[in-house]
Design a protein around this motif. Structure first.
Motif, PDB file in Angstrom:
ATOM      1  N   PRO A 174       0.809  -1.232   0.000  1.00 11.10           N
ATOM      2  CA  PRO A 174       0.000   0.000   0.000  1.00 11.10           C
ATOM      3  C   PRO A 174       0.836   1.274   0.000  1.00 11.10           C
ATOM      4  O   PRO A 174       0.317   2.349  -0.294  1.00 11.10           O
ATOM      5  N   ASP A 175       2.120   1.174   0.360  1.00  9.00           N
ATOM      6  CA  ASP A 175       2.978   2.356   0.418  1.00  9.00           C
ATOM      7  C   ASP A 175       3.744   2.603  -0.876  1.00  9.00           C
ATOM      8  O   ASP A 175       4.524   3.566  -0.964  1.00  9.00           O
ATOM      9  N   ARG A 176       3.533   1.755  -1.867  1.00 13.04           N
ATOM     10  CA  ARG A 176       4.236   1.913  -3.135  1.00 13.04           C
ATOM     11  C   ARG A 176       3.226   2.097  -4.273  1.00 13.04           C
ATOM     12  O   ARG A 176       2.058   1.687  -4.160  1.00 13.04           O
ATOM     13  N   PRO A 177       3.633   2.709  -5.377  1.00 13.60           N
ATOM     14  CA  PRO A 177       2.707   2.890  -6.507  1.00 13.60           C
ATOM     15  C   PRO A 177       2.180   1.549  -7.023  1.00 13.60           C
ATOM     16  O   PRO A 177       2.887   0.545  -7.026  1.00 13.60           O
ATOM     17  N   VAL A 178       0.926   1.554  -7.460  1.00 14.45           N
ATOM     18  CA  VAL A 178       0.303   0.345  -7.989  1.00 14.45           C
ATOM     19  C   VAL A 178       0.960  -0.017  -9.330  1.00 14.45           C
ATOM     20  O   VAL A 178       1.000   0.807 -10.247  1.00 14.45           O
ATOM     21  N   PRO A 179       1.512  -1.239  -9.438  1.00 11.78           N
ATOM     22  CA  PRO A 179       2.119  -1.646 -10.716  1.00 11.78           C
ATOM     23  C   PRO A 179       1.032  -2.048 -11.717  1.00 11.78           C
ATOM     24  O   PRO A 179       0.260  -2.963 -11.466  1.00 11.78           O
ATOM     25  N   LEU A 180       0.974  -1.356 -12.842  1.00  5.64           N
ATOM     26  CA  LEU A 180      -0.101  -1.554 -13.810  1.00  5.64           C
ATOM     27  C   LEU A 180       0.370  -2.315 -15.045  1.00  5.64           C
ATOM     28  O   LEU A 180       1.470  -2.085 -15.543  1.00  5.64           O
ATOM     29  N   VAL A 182      -1.056  -2.684 -18.760  1.00  6.45           N
ATOM     30  CA  VAL A 182      -2.055  -1.953 -19.543  1.00  6.45           C
ATOM     31  C   VAL A 182      -1.799  -2.052 -21.039  1.00  6.45           C
ATOM     32  O   VAL A 182      -0.679  -2.304 -21.488  1.00  6.45           O
ATOM     33  N   TYR A 183      -2.883  -1.839 -21.788  1.00  2.62           N
ATOM     34  CA  TYR A 183      -2.769  -1.622 -23.227  1.00  2.62           C
ATOM     35  C   TYR A 183      -2.173  -0.227 -23.462  1.00  2.62           C
ATOM     36  O   TYR A 183      -2.304   0.664 -22.612  1.00  2.62           O
ATOM     37  N   ALA A 203      -1.124   6.536  -6.146  1.00  2.78           N
ATOM     38  CA  ALA A 203       0.032   6.557  -7.044  1.00  2.78           C
ATOM     39  C   ALA A 203       0.093   5.266  -7.856  1.00  2.78           C
ATOM     40  O   ALA A 203      -0.314   4.202  -7.385  1.00  2.78           O
ATOM     41  N   TRP A 204       0.614   5.350  -9.077  1.00  3.74           N
ATOM     42  CA  TRP A 204       0.717   4.177  -9.941  1.00  3.74           C
ATOM     43  C   TRP A 204       1.949   4.286 -10.833  1.00  3.74           C
ATOM     44  O   TRP A 204       2.528   5.356 -11.004  1.00  3.74           O
ATOM     45  N   ARG A 205       2.344   3.151 -11.389  1.00  4.00           N
ATOM     46  CA  ARG A 205       3.416   3.112 -12.377  1.00  4.00           C
ATOM     47  C   ARG A 205       3.078   2.026 -13.394  1.00  4.00           C
ATOM     48  O   ARG A 205       2.381   1.059 -13.074  1.00  4.00           O
ATOM     49  N   VAL A 206       3.503   2.189 -14.609  1.00  5.87           N
ATOM     50  CA  VAL A 206       3.268   1.196 -15.648  1.00  5.87           C
ATOM     51  C   VAL A 206       4.360   0.138 -15.582  1.00  5.87           C
ATOM     52  O   VAL A 206       5.538   0.429 -15.797  1.00  5.87           O
ATOM     53  N   ALA A 207       3.965  -1.093 -15.251  1.00  9.59           N
ATOM     54  CA  ALA A 207       4.916  -2.204 -15.156  1.00  9.59           C
ATOM     55  C   ALA A 207       5.050  -2.945 -16.482  1.00  9.59           C
ATOM     56  O   ALA A 207       6.069  -3.577 -16.751  1.00  9.59           O
ATOM     57  N   CYS A 208       3.994  -2.889 -17.317  1.00  6.29           N
ATOM     58  CA  CYS A 208       4.029  -3.569 -18.606  1.00  6.29           C
ATOM     59  C   CYS A 208       3.015  -2.921 -19.536  1.00  6.29           C
ATOM     60  O   CYS A 208       1.890  -2.634 -19.125  1.00  6.29           O
ATOM     61  N   THR A 209       3.434  -2.697 -20.773  1.00 11.09           N
ATOM     62  CA  THR A 209       2.524  -2.233 -21.826  1.00 11.09           C
ATOM     63  C   THR A 209       2.597  -3.210 -22.987  1.00 11.09           C
ATOM     64  O   THR A 209       3.695  -3.576 -23.412  1.00 11.09           O
ATOM     65  N   SER A 210       1.429  -3.628 -23.483  1.00  9.01           N
ATOM     66  CA  SER A 210       1.393  -4.527 -24.636  1.00  9.01           C
ATOM     67  C   SER A 210       0.101  -4.310 -25.397  1.00  9.01           C
ATOM     68  O   SER A 210      -0.950  -4.131 -24.796  1.00  9.01           O
ATOM     69  N   GLY A 211       0.186  -4.341 -26.726  1.00  5.21           N
ATOM     70  CA  GLY A 211      -1.005  -4.254 -27.556  1.00  5.21           C
ATOM     71  C   GLY A 211      -1.688  -5.587 -27.733  1.00  5.21           C
ATOM     72  O   GLY A 211      -2.730  -5.681 -28.368  1.00  5.21           O
ATOM     73  N   SER A 212      -1.102  -6.642 -27.152  1.00  8.28           N
ATOM     74  CA  SER A 212      -1.644  -7.991 -27.268  1.00  8.28           C
ATOM     75  C   SER A 212      -2.210  -8.447 -25.931  1.00  8.28           C
ATOM     76  O   SER A 212      -1.543  -8.328 -24.893  1.00  8.28           O
ATOM     77  N   LEU A 213      -3.428  -8.997 -25.945  1.00  9.97           N
ATOM     78  CA  LEU A 213      -4.017  -9.532 -24.718  1.00  9.97           C
ATOM     79  C   LEU A 213      -3.156 -10.649 -24.162  1.00  9.97           C
ATOM     80  O   LEU A 213      -2.952 -10.741 -22.948  1.00  9.97           O
ATOM     81  N   ASN A 214      -2.617 -11.508 -25.028  1.00 10.79           N
ATOM     82  CA  ASN A 214      -1.767 -12.594 -24.551  1.00 10.79           C
ATOM     83  C   ASN A 214      -0.510 -12.057 -23.865  1.00 10.79           C
ATOM     84  O   ASN A 214      -0.024 -12.645 -22.898  1.00 10.79           O
ATOM     85  N   ALA A 222       2.992 -13.633 -14.510  1.00 12.71           N
ATOM     86  CA  ALA A 222       4.346 -13.561 -13.949  1.00 12.71           C
ATOM     87  C   ALA A 222       4.394 -12.728 -12.680  1.00 12.71           C
ATOM     88  O   ALA A 222       5.452 -12.634 -12.035  1.00 12.71           O
ATOM     89  N   GLY A 223       3.259 -12.113 -12.314  1.00  9.01           N
ATOM     90  CA  GLY A 223       3.212 -11.340 -11.078  1.00  9.01           C
ATOM     91  C   GLY A 223       3.771  -9.940 -11.190  1.00  9.01           C
ATOM     92  O   GLY A 223       4.150  -9.331 -10.188  1.00  9.01           O
ATOM     93  N   LEU A 224       3.825  -9.391 -12.424  1.00  9.55           N
ATOM     94  CA  LEU A 224       4.409  -8.064 -12.609  1.00  9.55           C
ATOM     95  C   LEU A 224       3.500  -6.945 -12.123  1.00  9.55           C
ATOM     96  O   LEU A 224       3.962  -5.828 -11.884  1.00  9.55           O
ATOM     97  N   GLY A 225       2.189  -7.217 -12.018  1.00  6.69           N
ATOM     98  CA  GLY A 225       1.283  -6.168 -11.580  1.00  6.69           C
ATOM     99  C   GLY A 225      -0.161  -6.571 -11.748  1.00  6.69           C
ATOM    100  O   GLY A 225      -0.477  -7.766 -11.851  1.00  6.69           O
ATOM    101  N   VAL A 226      -1.027  -5.566 -11.776  1.00  9.78           N
ATOM    102  CA  VAL A 226      -2.468  -5.803 -11.896  1.00  9.78           C
ATOM    103  C   VAL A 226      -2.980  -5.166 -13.177  1.00  9.78           C
ATOM    104  O   VAL A 226      -2.374  -4.236 -13.717  1.00  9.78           O
ATOM    105  N   MET A 227      -4.126  -5.664 -13.666  1.00 15.12           N
ATOM    106  CA  MET A 227      -4.735  -5.095 -14.858  1.00 15.12           C
ATOM    107  C   MET A 227      -6.238  -4.995 -14.679  1.00 15.12           C
ATOM    108  O   MET A 227      -6.839  -5.774 -13.925  1.00 15.12           O
ATOM    109  N   ALA A 228      -6.843  -4.027 -15.334  1.00 17.63           N
ATOM    110  CA  ALA A 228      -8.305  -3.881 -15.338  1.00 17.63           C
ATOM    111  C   ALA A 228      -8.861  -4.774 -16.438  1.00 17.63           C
ATOM    112  O   ALA A 228      -8.344  -4.789 -17.551  1.00 17.63           O
TER     113      ALA A 228
END
Length: 291
Positions: A174-180, A182-183, A203-214, A222-228
Motif C-alpha cells: 500500500p505504500d508503493r505505486p500500484v504496478p499496472l 495496460v494496453y 500513485a501508480w506506475r506502468v509495469a508492462c505495456t502490450s497491444g496484445s491480450l496474450n 508472472a506477477g508483474l502487476g495488476v490489470m483492469a
C-alpha cells in the motif's frame, strides 16, 4: 411452438439481464418485451427468469432455453435465406477488440461463414479505441468493441463490470505505486483504470505495456502487476484482486456493435453478422473450449 420474435426478445433480455436495455436494443416498449417473455414462458410451461425491482436472473430452465433459442433462430434464418433465394455477397471488414480473443467468438464467425459462403470476411483484432478510429475513417464496416459508459454510439451486446485482476500470489504494497499492466493508448480499459486511480489519489506506475491480450496475460501471470479487465472474461490463471488491497472501483463498460457507413453489399453482410452476434451473444461471456 416457439415464435422467433419471442426467442429474439428472450435472448436480448438474457444477454443484458435487463428488460429496459433489451427494449432499447430491439426498439420495443418495455411492456412488449415483458409480454414476449411471458408468452415464451407460457409456451415452454416453465419460468425462464426470476426478476424483482432490482435484478433479472436466468432460472435453470432459462439457461437451458439459451441454447435451444440460439439454434432455433439459426435454423429459422437459414430456412428463410434458402427459400427467399437471397445470398449475401461481397467483402465485409469486421473488427473485434482484443477482449474476445479467448472467447467463443470464432464459433459465431464460423457459423456466419457457413451460412454466407460468398461473403469475404476480413477480421481485424485491435484495441477498442483503435477500432473505433478505423471505423470512423471508413476502414471497417462493423466493429465489436468496448465503449465508454457515456458514449452513445453502438448497439449494446452486454454491459459488464470492470475488476482488477492479477496472479493469485501477487501482494500489493500500500505504500508503493500500484504496478499496472495496460494496453497502450487509446485503450479504453487503460483510460478507465488511470482515471479511477487518479480520482482516489493513488500513485501508480506502468509495469508492462502490450497491444496484445496474450502479452498482458503473460505479464500478469508472472506477477508483474495488476490489470483492469471485464469481470466475465477473466483469463485462466488469473484471479480478482481482493478488496483488502484497497484498489478503487472501476465501474462498468459496455460492449457494443457499431456499423460503418459504406453502402451496398457490405451493409447487408454487416447486418447479418450483427444479428448472428446478438443472437449468440451469451457465448461471448465465456472462454473458448480448451482455453
Amino acid at each position: 411452438m416457439y415464435d422467433p420474435t419471442h426467442l429474439r426478445t428472450f435472448l436480448a433480455v438474457a444477454q443484458t439481464l435487463s428488460f429496459t436495455q433489451a427494449a432499447r436494443r430491439l426498439g420495443l416498449r418495455q411492456s412488449t418485451v415483458s409480454q414476449h417473455v411471458r408468452r415464451l414462458e407460457d409456451a415452454a410451461g416453465r419460468q425462464l427468469f426470476t426478476r424483482d425491482t432490482h435484478s433479472v436472473e436466468l432460472t435453470e430452465d432459462g439457461e437451458a432455453m439459451l441454447g435451444f433459442a440460439r439454434r432455433l433462430l439459426e435454423v429459422h434464418e437459414q430456412a428463410t435465406a434458402f427459400f427467399t433465394g437471397t445470398r449475401l455477397r461481397g467483402r465485409l471488414r469486421f473488427g473485434a477488440s482484443e477482449d474476445f480473443v479467448l472467447t467463443r467468438l470464432p464459433e459465431i464467425l464460423e457459423g456466419f461463414r457457413h451460412d454466407h459462403p460468398e461473403v469475404d470476411l476480413e477480421l481485424t483484432v485491435e484495441l477498442s479505441g483503435t477500432l473505433h478510429e478505423q471505423l470512423a475513417a471508413g476502414k471497417l464496416d462493423l466493429v465489436l468493441a468496448k465503449r465508454r459508459p457515456q458514449d452513445p454510439r453502438g448497439e449494446p451486446v452486454w454491459t459488464d463490470r470492470l475488476v482488477w485482476i492479477g496472479a493469485e500470489r501477487l501482494r500489493l504494497d500500500p505504500d508503493r505505486p500500484v504496478p499496472l499492466i495496460v494496453y497502450p493508448p487509446p485503450g479504453i480499459t487503460r483510460a478507465l483504470a488511470l482515471e479511477a486511480l487518479e480520482r482516489e489519489g493513488r500513485a501508480w506506475r506502468v509495469a508492462c505495456t502490450s497491444g496484445s491480450l496474450n502479452g498482458l496475460i503473460a505479464a500478469a501471470r508472472a506477477g508483474l502487476g495488476v490489470m483492469a479487465h471485464s469481470r466475465r472474461l477473466v483469463p485462466p490463471g488469473l484471479v480478482r484482486v481482493p478488496e483488502r488491497a484497497g484498489l478503487p472501483e472501476l465501474g462498468e463498460v459496455d460492449f457494443v456493435l457499431v456499423h460503418g457507413r459504406r453502402p451496398g453489399a457490405a451493409t447487408s453482410a454487416a447486418d447479418a453478422l450483427a444479428a448472428a452476434i446478438l443472437s449468440g451473444g451469451d457465448r461471448l461471456h465465456g472462454r473458448a473450449s480448451g482455453v
